[in-house]
Design an enzyme around this catalytic site. Structure first.
Site, PDB file in Angstrom:
ATOM      1  CG  HIS A  98      -2.098  -0.948   1.026  1.00 36.87           C
ATOM      2  ND1 HIS A  98      -2.782  -1.496   2.079  1.00 36.87           N
ATOM      3  CD2 HIS A  98      -2.677  -1.443  -0.094  1.00 36.87           C
ATOM      4  CE1 HIS A  98      -3.733  -2.282   1.623  1.00 36.87           C
ATOM      5  NE2 HIS A  98      -3.693  -2.264   0.304  1.00 36.87           N
ATOM      6  CD  GLU A 189      -2.421  -9.255   6.964  1.00 33.88           C
ATOM      7  OE1 GLU A 189      -2.424  -9.825   8.063  1.00 33.88           O
ATOM      8  OE2 GLU A 189      -1.784  -8.205   6.742  1.00 33.88           O
ATOM      9  CB  THR A 258       0.329  -9.118  10.198  1.00 35.86           C
ATOM     10  OG1 THR A 258       0.306  -8.493   8.902  1.00 35.86           O
ATOM     11  CG2 THR A 258       0.116 -10.618  10.045  1.00 35.86           C
TER      12      THR A 258
END
Length: 425
Positions: A98, A189, A258
């Site tokens: 990102h 994710e 995460t």
């Protein structure tokens, strides 16, 4: 978030994972990556302890910031894929990381980014001559199965920390536990992790929660039940297909995206565990609750480093990174509780100290603000940090821009940084 569809692993004969990290390729790739993202200024500041003062302006860098190992590896693999498959079409599922600058570089190299909304439609048209790069966040199992069925070559850059979470939620599903995942339901994710939480047989379940209000609602349901339809409406886009809170909150295991805020994830874990204990008793709860710390080390280091930096006086904090970067967003959340904090994408956002374009987390949009302190003639200390997806060259540009707006030319800044970094003889 529609529930990810789990299916059996694709046949090995169709899977064409490619190793592009050959010595001769990586030597050229690393030189190219260094050209694009290296910063001599940042290197010198690190040697000097992260502090640079010129005139009445001081920049203080966080100890840990910028690219982590997983991000560096993903970028290296993407660059290598373009070199190894120079005569073939190379596609990327969404964004490699990102950060808009990094993704722009890949597009200029001819790598074709597939928007999230077009993943299935585009992948279903590919052929065995095509190459697909899986980003650092990973990809949902249904997408990996389509890629395999099409016979494409795959360059998988999924971060090892993300795969550790996948292993954990697969284990939960195998044992009959529902995965409660702390994360953003639409983040790549979390979508990838949710699909693994369905388990190898596809009969597992998950629930994605973002805020502590969400967690408290779930915990109340765990303790005493509640309105099932209301529950399902609240989590309509963040629960697995067929999720039933009356059944699937009996045995739960906690995991997380995460890049979440560590302190918030730990609080979530504590609250869910307490709810299970209140319902079942402490001894029985050990059989119905599991937890595994899956905050990535780099995310934790960057958060801890910012907390350390905030212990010393600062007038303003600049956080550099992509607006859709989760780990960068949490750095902003930490900073804005303590002092004026500006979340900027690049140095270009610093048009002037009375015209700072930055992202407002609460409005979820860019806005323009000003800093009286920076615009004054007073001495000022500016803190600078960056998320794990931000390259050093963007940090350098930001530092130079601050000094220039304070009337100090780049050449003077570079010379002083080199001087303070030089070893004492």
């Amino acid at each position: 978030m529609s529930a990810p569809t789990a299916s059996a692993s694709p046949a090995p004969a169709k899977t064409r994972r490619v190793n592009v990290r050959t010595p001769e390729v990586m030597e050229r790739v690393q030189a190219e990556v260094e050209t694009h993202y290296r910063s001599v200024l940042v290197e010198n500041l690190r040697k000097a302890g992260g502090v640079l003062s010129v005139g009445n302006t001081t920049i203080r860098l966080a100890r840990d910031f910028g690219f982590c190992y997983g991000v560096e590896r993903a970028i290296d693999l993407a660059y290598a894929a373009r070199r190894v498959f120079a005569d073939r079409k190379v596609y990327l599922l969404g964004e490699i990381i990102h950060n808009p600058e990094v993704n722009r570089q890949l597009q200029e190299m001819g790598i074709i980014s597939i928007p999230i909304s077009e993943h299935e439609a585009t992948l279903s048209k590919l052929n065995p001559e095509d190459v697909v790069i899986v980003p650092a966040f990973g990809a949902e199992t249904r997408l990996m199965n389509i890629i395999s069925e099409r016979g494409c070559s795959v360059v998988d850059t999924t971060c090892g920390d993300v795969m550790s979470v996948w292993k954990r939620v697969r284990g939960y599903a195998k044992q009959g536990f529902t995965s409660i995942i702390h994360g953003k339901a639409e983040h790549e994710e979390t979508r990838a992790t949710s699909s693994r939480a369905m388990g190898d047989s596809g009969d597992g379940h998950f629930l994605v929660v973002l805020t502590l209000d969400d967690v408290d609602y779930v915990c109340d349901y765990i303790r005493k039940g509640g309105n099932r339809e209301e529950f399902l409406n609240r989590f309509a886009v963040s629960a697995s297909k067929g999720f039933d809170p009356d059944k699937h909150l009996t045995r739960v295991g906690v995991a997380n995206q995460t890049t979440m805020l560590k302190s918030e994830t730990e609080e979530l874990q504590r609250r869910v565990q307490k709810a299970v204990e209140d319902r079942d008793g402490v001894e029985a709860a050990t059989k119905n609750f599991q937890v595994f710390d899956t905050i990535c080390g780099a995310t934790q280091e960057r958060q801890d480093s910012l907390f350390d930096m905030l212990r010393k006086p600062l007038d303003v904090l600049l956080v550099v990174g992509g607006y859709n970067s989760s780990n960068t967003t949490h750095l902003v959340e930490i900073g804005e509780k303590e002092l004026p904090t500006f979340f900027i994408r690049t140095a270009e956002c610093l048009k002037s100290f009375s015209d700072i374009v930055h992202f407002d987390l609460h409005l979820k949009a860019e806005k323009t603000s000003y800093s009286n302190k920076l615009a004054s003639d007073e001495s000022v200390v500016v803190g600078v940090t960056a998320g794990a997806s931000c390259p050093n060259n963007l940090v350098e540009d930001t530092i130079i821009r601050v000094f220039e707006l304070r009337g100090i030319p780049k050449a003077e800044v570079m010379a002083e940084a080199e001087r303070v970094a030089a070893p004492v003889e």
